[in-house]
Design an enzyme around this catalytic site. Structure first.
Site, PDB file in Angstrom:
ATOM      1  N   ASP A  13       0.809  -1.223   0.000  1.00 11.77           N
ATOM      2  CA  ASP A  13       0.000   0.000   0.000  1.00 11.77           C
ATOM      3  C   ASP A  13       0.843   1.274   0.000  1.00 11.77           C
ATOM      4  OD1 ASP A  13      -2.203  -1.708   0.143  1.00 11.77           O
ATOM      5  OD2 ASP A  13      -2.150  -1.721   2.335  1.00 11.77           O
ATOM      6  N   GLY A  15       1.503   2.948  -2.658  1.00 11.86           N
ATOM      7  CA  GLY A  15       1.086   3.820  -3.767  1.00 11.86           C
ATOM      8  C   GLY A  15       1.599   3.293  -5.106  1.00 11.86           C
ATOM      9  N   LYS A  16       1.811   1.969  -5.179  1.00 11.16           N
ATOM     10  CA  LYS A  16       2.345   1.363  -6.407  1.00 11.16           C
ATOM     11  C   LYS A  16       1.424   1.619  -7.597  1.00 11.16           C
ATOM     12  CE  LYS A  16       2.332  -2.611  -4.278  1.00 11.16           C
ATOM     13  NZ  LYS A  16       2.045  -2.176  -2.912  1.00 11.16           N
ATOM     14  N   GLY A  40      -4.611  -4.426  -3.668  1.00 11.40           N
ATOM     15  CA  GLY A  40      -5.590  -3.377  -3.959  1.00 11.40           C
ATOM     16  C   GLY A  40      -4.807  -2.156  -4.379  1.00 11.40           C
ATOM     17  N   HIS A  41      -4.821  -1.835  -5.667  1.00 10.57           N
ATOM     18  CA  HIS A  41      -4.032  -0.721  -6.194  1.00 10.57           C
ATOM     19  C   HIS A  41      -4.969   0.394  -6.642  1.00 10.57           C
ATOM     20  CE1 HIS A  41      -0.438  -3.613  -7.146  1.00 10.57           C
ATOM     21  NE2 HIS A  41      -0.791  -3.614  -5.883  1.00 10.57           N
ATOM     22  N   GLN A 225       1.955  -6.158  -3.105  1.00  6.16           N
ATOM     23  CA  GLN A 225       2.432  -6.258  -1.711  1.00  6.16           C
ATOM     24  C   GLN A 225       3.723  -5.437  -1.539  1.00  6.16           C
ATOM     25  OE1 GLN A 225       1.465  -9.692  -3.183  1.00  6.16           O
ATOM     26  NE2 GLN A 225      -0.501  -8.782  -2.712  1.00  6.16           N
ATOM     27  N   THR A 240       3.086 -12.687   2.881  1.00  6.13           N
ATOM     28  CA  THR A 240       2.242 -13.331   1.879  1.00  6.13           C
ATOM     29  C   THR A 240       3.001 -14.550   1.352  1.00  6.13           C
ATOM     30  OG1 THR A 240       0.807 -12.927  -0.025  1.00  6.13           O
ATOM     31  CG2 THR A 240       3.020 -11.923  -0.108  1.00  6.13           C
ATOM     32  N   THR A 415       2.684  13.935  -4.085  1.00 12.51           N
ATOM     33  CA  THR A 415       2.203  14.819  -3.013  1.00 12.51           C
ATOM     34  C   THR A 415       0.676  14.869  -2.963  1.00 12.51           C
ATOM     35  OG1 THR A 415       2.333  16.694  -4.512  1.00 12.51           O
ATOM     36  CG2 THR A 415       4.260  16.293  -3.109  1.00 12.51           C
TER      37      THR A 415
HETATM   38  P1  GDP Z   1      -0.756   0.218  -3.549  1.00 13.53           P
HETATM   39  O1  GDP Z   1      -1.351  -1.049  -3.017  1.00 13.53           O
HETATM   40  O2  GDP Z   1       0.708   0.301  -3.308  1.00 13.53           O
HETATM   41  O3  GDP Z   1      -1.116   0.491  -4.982  1.00 13.53           O
HETATM   42  O4  GDP Z   1      -1.402   1.407  -2.677  1.00 13.53           O
HETATM   43  P2  GDP Z   1      -2.958   1.564  -2.281  1.00 13.53           P
HETATM   44  O5  GDP Z   1      -3.690   2.051  -3.462  1.00 13.53           O
HETATM   45  O6  GDP Z   1      -3.451   0.362  -1.578  1.00 13.53           O
HETATM   46  O7  GDP Z   1      -2.838   2.683  -1.156  1.00 13.53           O
HETATM   47  C1  GDP Z   1      -2.317   3.949  -1.424  1.00 13.53           C
HETATM   48  C2  GDP Z   1      -3.398   4.999  -1.095  1.00 13.53           C
HETATM   49  O8  GDP Z   1      -2.806   6.277  -1.045  1.00 13.53           O
HETATM   50  C3  GDP Z   1      -4.468   5.093  -2.176  1.00 13.53           C
HETATM   51  O9  GDP Z   1      -5.672   5.481  -1.574  1.00 13.53           O
HETATM   52  C4  GDP Z   1      -3.947   6.210  -3.077  1.00 13.53           C
HETATM   53  O10 GDP Z   1      -4.985   6.876  -3.781  1.00 13.53           O
HETATM   54  C5  GDP Z   1      -3.312   7.110  -2.072  1.00 13.53           C
HETATM   55  N1  GDP Z   1      -2.133   7.884  -2.537  1.00 13.53           N
HETATM   56  C6  GDP Z   1      -1.142   7.516  -3.385  1.00 13.53           C
HETATM   57  N2  GDP Z   1      -0.180   8.466  -3.446  1.00 13.53           N
HETATM   58  C7  GDP Z   1      -0.584   9.448  -2.606  1.00 13.53           C
HETATM   59  C8  GDP Z   1      -0.004  10.700  -2.198  1.00 13.53           C
HETATM   60  O11 GDP Z   1       1.087  11.084  -2.605  1.00 13.53           O
HETATM   61  N3  GDP Z   1      -0.702  11.446  -1.283  1.00 13.53           N
HETATM   62  C9  GDP Z   1      -1.901  11.040  -0.782  1.00 13.53           C
HETATM   63  N4  GDP Z   1      -2.499  11.814   0.101  1.00 13.53           N
HETATM   64  N5  GDP Z   1      -2.476   9.876  -1.152  1.00 13.53           N
HETATM   65  C10 GDP Z   1      -1.815   9.097  -2.039  1.00 13.53           C
HETATM   66  P1  IMO Z   2      -0.957  -4.292  -2.152  1.00 10.79           P
HETATM   67  O1  IMO Z   2      -0.515  -4.853  -3.488  1.00 10.79           O
HETATM   68  C1  IMO Z   2      -0.978  -4.713   2.174  1.00 10.79           C
HETATM   69  C2  IMO Z   2      -0.983  -8.797   3.743  1.00 10.79           C
HETATM   70  C3  IMO Z   2      -2.204  -9.262   4.510  1.00 10.79           C
HETATM   71  C4  IMO Z   2      -1.554 -10.223   5.494  1.00 10.79           C
HETATM   72  C5  IMO Z   2      -0.457 -10.876   4.664  1.00 10.79           C
HETATM   73  C6  IMO Z   2      -0.825 -12.232   4.095  1.00 10.79           C
HETATM   74  O2  IMO Z   2      -2.238  -3.551  -2.225  1.00 10.79           O
HETATM   75  O3  IMO Z   2       0.163  -3.524  -1.530  1.00 10.79           O
HETATM   76  P2  IMO Z   2      -2.384 -12.976   2.067  1.00 10.79           P
HETATM   77  O4  IMO Z   2      -3.845 -12.783   1.837  1.00 10.79           O
HETATM   78  O5  IMO Z   2      -1.511 -12.390   0.995  1.00 10.79           O
HETATM   79  O6  IMO Z   2      -2.028 -14.395   2.370  1.00 10.79           O
HETATM   80  O7  IMO Z   2      -2.082 -12.151   3.431  1.00 10.79           O
HETATM   81  O8  IMO Z   2      -0.181  -9.960   3.615  1.00 10.79           O
HETATM   82  N1  IMO Z   2      -1.260  -8.290   2.396  1.00 10.79           N
HETATM   83  C7  IMO Z   2      -1.195  -6.984   2.051  1.00 10.79           C
HETATM   84  N2  IMO Z   2      -1.002  -5.892   2.831  1.00 10.79           N
HETATM   85  N3  IMO Z   2      -1.128  -4.587   0.836  1.00 10.79           N
HETATM   86  C8  IMO Z   2      -1.287  -5.672   0.049  1.00 10.79           C
HETATM   87  O9  IMO Z   2      -1.280  -5.608  -1.290  1.00 10.79           O
HETATM   88  C9  IMO Z   2      -1.390  -6.946   0.662  1.00 10.79           C
HETATM   89  N4  IMO Z   2      -1.582  -8.201   0.211  1.00 10.79           N
HETATM   90  C10 IMO Z   2      -1.483  -9.008   1.276  1.00 10.79           C
HETATM   91  O10 IMO Z   2      -2.837  -8.186   5.157  1.00 10.79           O
HETATM   92  O11 IMO Z   2      -0.936  -9.504   6.525  1.00 10.79           O
HETATM   93 MG    MG Z   3      -2.906  -1.666  -1.765  1.00  9.56          MG
END
Ligand code: GDP
Ligand code: IMO
Ligand code: MG
Length: 432
Positions: A13, A15-16, A40-41, A225, A240, A415
């Site tokens: 999470d 911000g990939k 979840g991206h 992840q 994971t 940002t």
């Molecule tokens: P990922 O799993 O690495 O793709 O990241 P997620 O999407 O799960 O979580 C990142 C969260 O931060 C999402 O809600 C994005 O919309 C948000 N986000 C990404 N970059 C930024 C940033 O620079 N600033 C803020 N405030 N939010 C951001």
């Molecule tokens: P993104 O790609 C954050 C965590 C789960 C748990 C562990 C094992 O959005 O960054 P699993 O279901 O993979 O066997 O769970 O890994 N986990 C993540 N945490 N972002 C993710 O993906 C994750 N995918 C799995 O919360 O701790």
């Molecule tokens: Mg995510």
């Protein structure tokens, strides 16, 4: 032409998705190489939000080839749901531009049941998985009994494998876990129905990528992840079940490691984690609440609250080593706006001795205390800055200190959540 690998450097999470979408402009194809719909991206484009789980984050851009590589574990029902969800948002997932590896392993309904049953049995010691069946599906792959995407096109092979798998898993579910079992016919019929929908997308994607690279095209490899969730290099067993590090970009998409040119680590300006396991800089005070609230730190897949804490330079130094990072994209710097002071964990302390690296034994990490360095915070929002020089001097000093402590330069600065709220300081696609 350069190929770029994007990986998370913390616990996911970071911000990939946002950065993959941004950089897809410069690539011809985007490949997911591991994980499944545990990911979840999130992308935000001119205020419109898209959350992707399996389909590469390049899908929102027109005419980019999007690929699910052999290293992914694929739940066909989740994929079809995602295709339909995207159609509702006006994004057509066309079979000319979206391909699934014939070699990817399938997540079947019994994998999900096993995942949930195991967590229940572990009780307080649970991993906190996403309950999507990821671990059990990777186990079947390693045990050489997995059902693969190519089996969807061969009913006889599919039926025979399903039969054998059900005999084994139903026995375990019933006798060891006291959980639900599954009927052969119901799974067969539903999977064959989905096979018809997915057939046009199935391809030998390793070959496809090899040809694309041969024709001078640029590939973006999208990790899921983060490094600390890597099955070997993360906080085992709270990880994971796939390799999340950059080396797996080659393995999980069917090309060799010599085609990976730039390894871009996505790094949040602070730390978050979902699920159980050690997290030395976790905060349970007002600052933790600030990060959670301002950062909107709620899981994009499961809706669980993410644990929040200060930036951990020991973690990102570890990520720099195991991924071989070329540069970093620093995200969510805006979330620190307005804090009086900011802290960085520069090392750990345990029994009076200083630890500079992630301990090889994760049980040691549980007992480590963070050693902090404190810097002044900044009052004006970093989101207002259009160039690095426009940043508040305290924010720039923080960024510089992170570069020093991790040994990795920041090439992209984010940002805000929107695609436009980004500074590309150095484009990874423009230099070999
Ligand atoms: P990922 O799993 O690495 O793709 O990241 P997620 O999407 O799960 O979580 C990142 C969260 O931060 C999402 O809600 C994005 O919309 C948000 N986000 C990404 N970059 C930024 C940033 O620079 N600033 C803020 N405030 N939010 C951001
Ligand atoms: P993104 O790609 C954050 C965590 C789960 C748990 C562990 C094992 O959005 O960054 P699993 O279901 O993979 O066997 O769970 O890994 N986990 C993540 N945490 N972002 C993710 O993906 C994750 N995918 C799995 O919360 O701790
Ligand atoms: Mg995510």
């Amino acid at each position: 032409m350069p190929n770029v690998v994007i990986v998370g450097t913390q616990w996911g999470d970071e911000g990939k998705g946002k950065i993959v979408d941004l950089l897809t402009e410069f690539a011809d194809a985007v490949v997911r190489f591991q994980g499944g719909h545990n990911a979840g991206h999130t992308l935000v484009i001119q205020g419109k939000k898209y959350v992707l789980h399996l389909i590469p984050s390049g899908i929102v851009r027109a005419n980019k080839l999007c690929i699910i590589g052999n290293g992914v574990v694929l739940d066909p029902a989740a994929l079809i749901e995602e295709i339909q969800h995207l159609a509702g948002l006006g994004v057509v997932v066309n079979s000319n531009l979206f391909k699934i590896s014939a070699q990817a392993n399938l997540i079947m309904p019994y994998h999900r049941e096993l995942d949930i049953a195991r967590e229940k049995r572990k009780g307080k010691g649970k991993i906190g998985t996403t309950g999507r069946g990821i671990g059990p599906a990777y186990e079947d792959r390693a045990a050489r009994r997995g059902i693969r995407v190519s089996d969807l096109l061969n009913r006889q092979v599919f039926e025979s494998k399903l039969h054998d798998n059900l005999a084994y898993h139903n026995f375990m579910l019933e006798n060891f876990y006291d959980a639900n079992t599954f009927a052969f016919e119901a799974i067969r019929d539903e999977t064959m129905r989905m096979a018809n929908i997915l057939a046009p997308y199935i391809e030998d994607v390793g070959h496809l990528l090899h040809e694309a690279i041969g024709h001078g095209q640029s590939i973006l490899f999208e990790g899921a992840q983060g490094t600390m969730l890597d099955v070997e290099h993360g906080t085992y067993p709270y990880v994971t079940s796939s390799a999340t590090v950059a080396g797996n970009a080659a393995l999980g998409s069917g090309v060799g490691p010599t085609v990976l040119h730039h390894i871009l680590g996505i790094t949040k300006a602070y730390t978050t984690r979902v699920g159980s396991g050690p997290m030395p800089t976790e905060l349970k005070d007002g600052v933790g609440e600030h990060l959670s609230r301002v950062g909107g730190e709620v899981g994009a897949t499961t809706g669980r609250a993410r644990r929040c804490g200060w930036f951990d330079a020991v973690v990102v130094r570890h990520a720099a080593r195991v991924n071989g990072l070329t540069s970093m994209a620093l995200t969510k710097l805006d979330v620190l706006d307005g804090l009086e002071k900011v802290r960085i964990c520069v090392a750990y302390e345990r029994n009076g001795s200083r630890i500079e690296h992630i301990p090889a034994d994760p049980s040691v990490l549980e007992m480590c205390e963070p050693v902090y360095e404190e810097m002044p915070g900044w009052k004006t929002s970093v989101t207002l800055a259009k160039r690095k020089e426009d940043l508040p001097p305290e924010a720039l000093a923080y960024l510089r200190r992170l570069e020093e402590l991790t040994g990795v330069r920041v090439s992209i600065l984010s940002t805000g959540a929107d695609r436009d709220q980004t500074m590309i300081l150095e484009n990874p696609f423009q230099k070999l």
